[in-house]
Design an enzyme around this catalytic site. Structure first.
Site, short mmCIF file in Angstrom:
data_model
loop_
_atom_site.label_atom_id
_atom_site.label_comp_id
_atom_site.label_asym_id
_atom_site.label_seq_id
_atom_site.Cartn_x
_atom_site.Cartn_y
_atom_site.Cartn_z
N LEU A 19 -141.05 -81.45 37.84
CA LEU A 19 -142.13 -81.41 36.86
C LEU A 19 -141.59 -81.09 35.47
O LEU A 19 -142.04 -81.62 34.46
CB LEU A 19 -143.12 -80.32 37.30
CG LEU A 19 -144.50 -80.41 36.75
CD1 LEU A 19 -145.11 -81.76 37.08
CD2 LEU A 19 -145.35 -79.29 37.34
N CYS A 382 -154.07 -98.38 53.20
CA CYS A 382 -153.02 -98.77 54.16
C CYS A 382 -153.52 -98.55 55.59
O CYS A 382 -154.37 -99.29 56.05
CB CYS A 382 -151.72 -98.04 53.85
SG CYS A 382 -150.29 -98.98 54.42
N HIS A 515 -150.70 -99.20 48.40
CA HIS A 515 -150.86 -97.81 47.97
C HIS A 515 -151.15 -97.72 46.48
O HIS A 515 -150.23 -97.48 45.69
CB HIS A 515 -149.61 -97.00 48.32
CG HIS A 515 -149.44 -96.78 49.77
ND1 HIS A 515 -150.07 -95.76 50.45
CD2 HIS A 515 -148.73 -97.46 50.70
CE1 HIS A 515 -149.75 -95.81 51.73
NE2 HIS A 515 -148.94 -96.84 51.91
N GLU A 517 -152.43 -95.42 44.84
CA GLU A 517 -152.20 -94.07 44.30
C GLU A 517 -150.84 -93.94 43.62
O GLU A 517 -150.65 -93.09 42.76
CB GLU A 517 -152.36 -93.01 45.39
CG GLU A 517 -151.27 -92.95 46.46
CD GLU A 517 -151.48 -93.91 47.63
OE1 GLU A 517 -152.21 -94.91 47.45
OE2 GLU A 517 -150.92 -93.67 48.72
N1 GLN Z 1 -148.65 -97.19 60.07
C1 GLN Z 1 -149.17 -98.31 59.38
C2 GLN Z 1 -148.16 -99.44 59.26
O1 GLN Z 1 -146.99 -99.23 59.41
C3 GLN Z 1 -149.69 -97.92 58.01
C4 GLN Z 1 -148.61 -97.43 57.10
C5 GLN Z 1 -149.19 -96.69 55.93
O2 GLN Z 1 -150.33 -96.27 55.96
N2 GLN Z 1 -148.38 -96.48 54.90
O3 GLN Z 1 -148.55 -100.55 59.00
#
Ligand code: GLN
Length: 543
Positions: A19, A382, A515, A517
């Site tokens: 940070l 995901c 993702h 985020e």
């Molecule tokens: N386990 C799931 C996959 O491999 C989702 C992975 C995740 O949420 N980053 O597709």
């Protein structure tokens, strides 16, 4: 010419070096300089991809598909500079590369040694690709005195000799503890830590002293005297009320001014800190609040969902509301519907985040159903999107719908991908291959359906987001899922891989295979998080 700032830590771990590095970079950037931050991790894993989130917190993924330390997330969030594979190196990777070269015979019979071979590799990593930069900040993981970090310290020592006299700077982050029984701050641990660093041939130019109490001038002078630095270069770093206050707080304490002074730069532009004033103003003066339930697996350790936690707060900044996050253990919901309803009813939004493995999956699927049936804003990320698809397939009558990640299934609504296209061309993988580095990783493009909710949120036909997963939603089940009102509003450019699902009839229901985020910033909240929190604000007015 790029200047280098080496950041080491002393006394204890968890001082917030990452940070600190991110904040210093943000301050230099506010003065118009081009910055990049790099992380050296002394552990022997090649990358953190296979490490448990419990041990090491979240794995941060870059656009170019590297699985890196979560500190790179701080760097990117605070500077907006997209991190790259070449910004994180571990001892494991350095040794692997060296041993591969040794096996090929590249060392022409030489004895391969820590000095010079390992230290040279570390130096090369620090110096690579810096031509267009003003400052490169290099954070060394761990604490001075660790056996693992010795080659890194030695590489810094050498670089400090080899580069120009005013081209490098050593910043040492230490702790000045308060001993309650004596009612005193103690400088001795800092003195010892600086001595340890000096014994490795590195004299710090600046000390950043973490403390829970203000450091009086008398103690500051004492540290300066014993540690051989100027008193102004002893920067107190008190605990901050929020991570977003850290850049402004360090600026007040003179951190960037002292850094520039140590480099002999006297003509630096004044910093434009308006971005940080705006962020802290929004953070500390919310006009309302919402509560989001995150139904996940690693709820005991918040670092496991670091970027998610931050992105939700950014969504709050966009809407000027405080976001209270309730971390809910998905396994708890497998005990009974009553418990689930009691826990989820107070939530203004429900989020099922990414994750791996079967544990808690039925609880996650039940949470999706609750959100769908009750019209509560739902965001699946995901694994969360995969759960939303399994829930839809079950609703359509495929009672055994599941993911092959959880074991053999007759209804593989989510299944392993063995082939996919990347920029490098067709990628292939064996079903039982190595776990390390076998996922769809990094930035991939998705096409958005013109009339969809996500199209209006992004305001674009095409997006690029970061992935980290091994399994995909199976297109073969698309029709039954669609029959329940689930719409496939984002697909890979070849139309084969579902990237986004949504429920147009629901107040806010979006599942994404990537993702988002990872790309959210306090001064530039991710549109999906901003819109999800806006929906939660509407929901909070209903309940
Ligand atoms: N386990 C799931 C996959 O491999 C989702 C992975 C995740 O949420 N980053 O597709």
């Amino acid at each position: 010419m790029a200047r280098f700032i080496f950041i080491t830590g002393g006394v204890v771990s968890s001082l917030g070096k990452g940070l600190m590095a991110a904040s210093l970079a943000a301050l230099l950037q506010a003065r118009g300089y081009k910055v990049r931050i790099r992380k050296f991790d002394p552990y022997l894993n090649v990358d953190p991809g296979t490490m448990s989130p419990y041990q090491h917190g979240e794995v941060y993924v870059t656009d170019d598909g590297a699985e890196t330390d979560l500190d790179l997330g701080h760097y990117e969030r605070f500077t907006g500079v997209a991190a790259r594979q070449s910004d994180n190196v571990t001892s494991g990777r350095v040794y692997r590369d060296i041993i591969e070269r040794e096996r090929r015979g590249d060392y022409l019979g030489a004895t391969v040694q820590v000095i010079p071979h390992v230290t040279d590799a570390i130096k090369q990593f620090a110096l690579a690709d810096v031509d267009d930069l003003d400052f490169v900040l290099c954070e060394i993981g761990g604490t001075v005195g660790d056996i693992e970090s010795l080659p890194f310290m030695e590489a810094i020592r050498q670089l400090r000799n080899e580069l120009e006299p005013l081209q490098t700077l050593s910043v040492h982050v230490t702790l000045v503890p308060f001993i309650a029984a004596a009612g005193e701050l103690k400088t001795k641990p800092t003195q010892h830590s600086v001595r340890e660093l000096a014994a490795l041939g590195i004299k710090p130019d600046l000390l950043l002293c973490r403390s829970e109490h203000p450091i009086p001038d008398s103690e500051r002078n004492k540290i300066a005297q014993f540690c051989n630095v100027r008193a102004e270069a002893v920067i107190p770093a008190l605990d901050a009320p929020s991570i977003y206050s850290v850049p402004l707080q360090y600026h007040e304490e003179g951190l960037d001014r002292e850094v520039l002074r140590a480099f002999g730069i006297s003509d630096a532009p004044d910093p434009d800190l308006s971005r940080w004033h705006d962020v802290t103003d929004r953070f500390f003066n919310p006009e309302g609040e919402v509560t989001i339930g995150v139904v996940g697996k690693y709820v005991g350790l918040q670092d496991a969902y670091k970027s998610l936690n931050e992105a939700l707060i950014h969504g709050g900044l966009a809407n000027k509301v405080r976001v209270n996050i309730r971390w809910l253990d998905a396994e708890m919901f497998e005990q009974g519907e009553e418990d689930l309803a009691a826990k989820l009813e107070p939530m203004h939004g429900i989020l099922v985040p990414g994750g791996f493995g079967e544990r808690g999956s039925e609880g996650k699927i039940s949470s999706v159903r609750f959100a769908r049936e009750r019209g509560v804003p739902f965001f699946g990320i995901c694994l969360g999107m995969q759960m939303a698809c399994i829930e839809a397939a079950r609703l359509a009558g495929h009672a055994a719908a599941s993911s092959t990640e959880f074991g053999a299934t007759e209804e593989p609504v989510v299944g392993i991908i063995t082939e996919w296209m990347s920029e490098e061309g067709l990628q292939k993988r064996e079903e039982g291959g190595d776990l390390g580095g076998t996922m769809r990783l990094g930035a991939y493009e998705a096409k958005l359906a013109g009339n969809s909710h996500v199209h209006s949120i992004y305001g674009s036909d095409s997006i690029s987001e970061r992935h980290r997963h091994r399994y995909e939603v199976n297109n073969a089940y698309r029709e039954p899922m669609e029959s329940t009102g689930l719409s496939f509003s984002g697909m890979s450019p070849d139309g084969l891989l579902p990237e986004i699902v949504e429920r147009p009839e629901h107040p806010w229901f979006v599942g994404v295979q990537f993702h988002p985020e990872l790309k959210s910033k306090p001064f530039d909240p991710h549109p999906l998080f901003a819109d999800f929190i806006a929906a939660a604000v509407r929901q909070s007015r209903l309940v």
